[in-house]
Enzyme design. Structure first.
Site, mmCIF file in Angstrom:
data_model
loop_
_atom_site.group_PDB
_atom_site.id
_atom_site.type_symbol
_atom_site.label_atom_id
_atom_site.label_comp_id
_atom_site.label_asym_id
_atom_site.label_seq_id
_atom_site.Cartn_x
_atom_site.Cartn_y
_atom_site.Cartn_z
ATOM 1 N N CYS A 62 0.835 -1.199 0.000
ATOM 2 C CA CYS A 62 0.000 0.000 0.000
ATOM 3 C C CYS A 62 0.874 1.256 0.000
ATOM 4 O O CYS A 62 1.483 1.583 -1.006
ATOM 5 C CB CYS A 62 -0.965 -0.038 1.185
ATOM 6 S SG CYS A 62 -2.375 1.090 1.003
ATOM 7 N N HIS B 268 -3.304 -5.237 1.091
ATOM 8 C CA HIS B 268 -2.627 -5.621 2.334
ATOM 9 C C HIS B 268 -2.632 -7.142 2.499
ATOM 10 O O HIS B 268 -3.522 -7.698 3.160
ATOM 11 C CB HIS B 268 -3.308 -4.961 3.537
ATOM 12 C CG HIS B 268 -3.027 -3.511 3.685
ATOM 13 N ND1 HIS B 268 -2.086 -3.011 4.550
ATOM 14 C CD2 HIS B 268 -3.555 -2.442 3.035
ATOM 15 C CE1 HIS B 268 -2.053 -1.693 4.456
ATOM 16 N NE2 HIS B 268 -2.934 -1.326 3.539
ATOM 17 N N GLU C 212 -0.836 -8.883 4.400
ATOM 18 C CA GLU C 212 -0.631 -9.261 5.802
ATOM 19 C C GLU C 212 -1.948 -9.359 6.557
ATOM 20 O O GLU C 212 -2.007 -10.011 7.616
ATOM 21 C CB GLU C 212 0.323 -8.274 6.497
ATOM 22 C CG GLU C 212 -0.287 -6.983 6.985
ATOM 23 C CD GLU C 212 -0.458 -5.927 5.897
ATOM 24 O OE1 GLU C 212 -0.649 -4.754 6.242
ATOM 25 O OE2 GLU C 212 -0.413 -6.274 4.693
#
Length: 230
Positions: free
Chosen positions: A103, A208, A210
Site C-alpha cells: 500500500c 494488504h 498481511e
C-alpha cells in the site's frame, strides 16, 4: 550434523506510534515463511543496512512535497518515517537487496524511483469509492487483474484475476523509472508495480496481504520475499 541455514532478516518499516496490527501480521507472515522480521521506525533504525531485505509497510500518507506537490488531500503525514523509508529503499536499490512494498510502501517505492501520486484517487477515477468502514476494510474485496508476467504472476500461476482487500484512498499517478504496472483494478488504478528487469527483486502491491494471512495465495507474498532474500 549439517549446518542450518540462518533465517534471512527482513527489515519492516512502520510508523512510530501506530500500525501495531500491521507490524504483528507482517511479522507473522515473515515468520511463517521462514524469515525473521526486524521492526524499523524513525527512532529504531540503527544498522538497517545489515538486513537481508526489506518490506515497506502500509500506513499514513506520504508528504506530497517529495513528489513536488502541495498537500491537498494527504493525512497522517510522518516526515521522519518518510526520511527513513527513502534511505531504506535507496540502500536496497543500490545494494540489490530484495524490496517489497505494501500500500503506502508501494507508493513510496514509486516516489523514490521518480514517480508521483494522486492524493485523492476519487478525484481522478470518478466511480472509485475508498473503503472507509471498519467492516469494509476487513471483509470487502475488489477484483484485481494481472496484466504483466513477472513476480506477481508467479504468485498466482494461471490465475489472471484475484480478489483483494482495498484500504487506500491514494493511487500511483506518474510511474517511477524502471517500473512496470503488473496489476490493475477495473478503474485502471495500478494495484501492483515491479521492476521491468531481472537485476533485483522489487514488488509493490496496493492491497494488504498481511491482513489476509488466512489466504494461502496471499501467504505466498511473504514466502517469495524470504526465498528472494536467501
Amino acid at each position: 550434523m549439517p549446518m542450518t541455514e540462518p533465517s534471512p532478516v527482513i527489515g519492516v518499516t512502520g510508523a512510530e506510534e501506530q500500525g501495531h496490527v500491521m507490524w504483528f501480521c507482517n511479522r507473522l507472515g515473515i515468520r511463517w515463511a521462514g524469515g525473521r522480521a526486524r521492526r524499523l521506525t524513525a527512532s529504531r533504525s540503527e544498522d538497517f543496512q545489515n538486513c537481508d531485505g526489506f518490506l515497506i509497510s502500509g500506513g499514513g500518507d506520504i508528504d506530497p512535497a517529495l513528489y513536488g506537490e502541495e498537500n491537498t488531500a494527504s493525512f497522517n503525514v510522518e516526515p521522519a518515517r518518510d526520511t527513513l523509508e527513502q534511505a531504506v529503499i535507496s540502500h536496497a536499490l543500490s545494494q540489490g537487496k530484495p524490496l517489497a512494498g505494501i500500500c503506502r510502501g508501494a507508493q513510496m517505492i514509486n516516489i523514490v524511483k521518480g514517480g508521483s501520486l494522486h492524493q485523492n484517487a476519487r478525484n481522478i477515477y470518478k466511480d472509485f469509492l475508498p473503503t472507509t468502514s471498519l467492516l469494509g476494510k476487513i471483509f470487502l474485496r475488489r477484483s484485481v487483474r494481472i496484466v504483466e508476467e513477472g513476480l506477481l504472476s508467479a504468485l498466482y500461476g494461471d490465475r489472471r484475476a484475484i480478489r483483494v482487500n482495498s484500504i487506500h484512498h491514494q493511487a500511483i499517478a506518474r510511474l517511477g523509472q524502471g517500473l512496470i504496472i503488473s496489476a490493475q483494478d477495473r478503474h485502471g488504478i495500478a494495484q501492483a508495480i515491479e521492476t521491468s528487469g531481472d537485476d533485483c527483486y522489487l514488488l509493490g502491491v496496493q492491497w494488504h496481504p498481511e491482513l489476509m494471512l488466512h489466504n494461502q495465495s496471499q501467504r505466498r507474498f511473504f514466502r517469495q520475499r524470504v526465498q528472494a532474500c536467501r
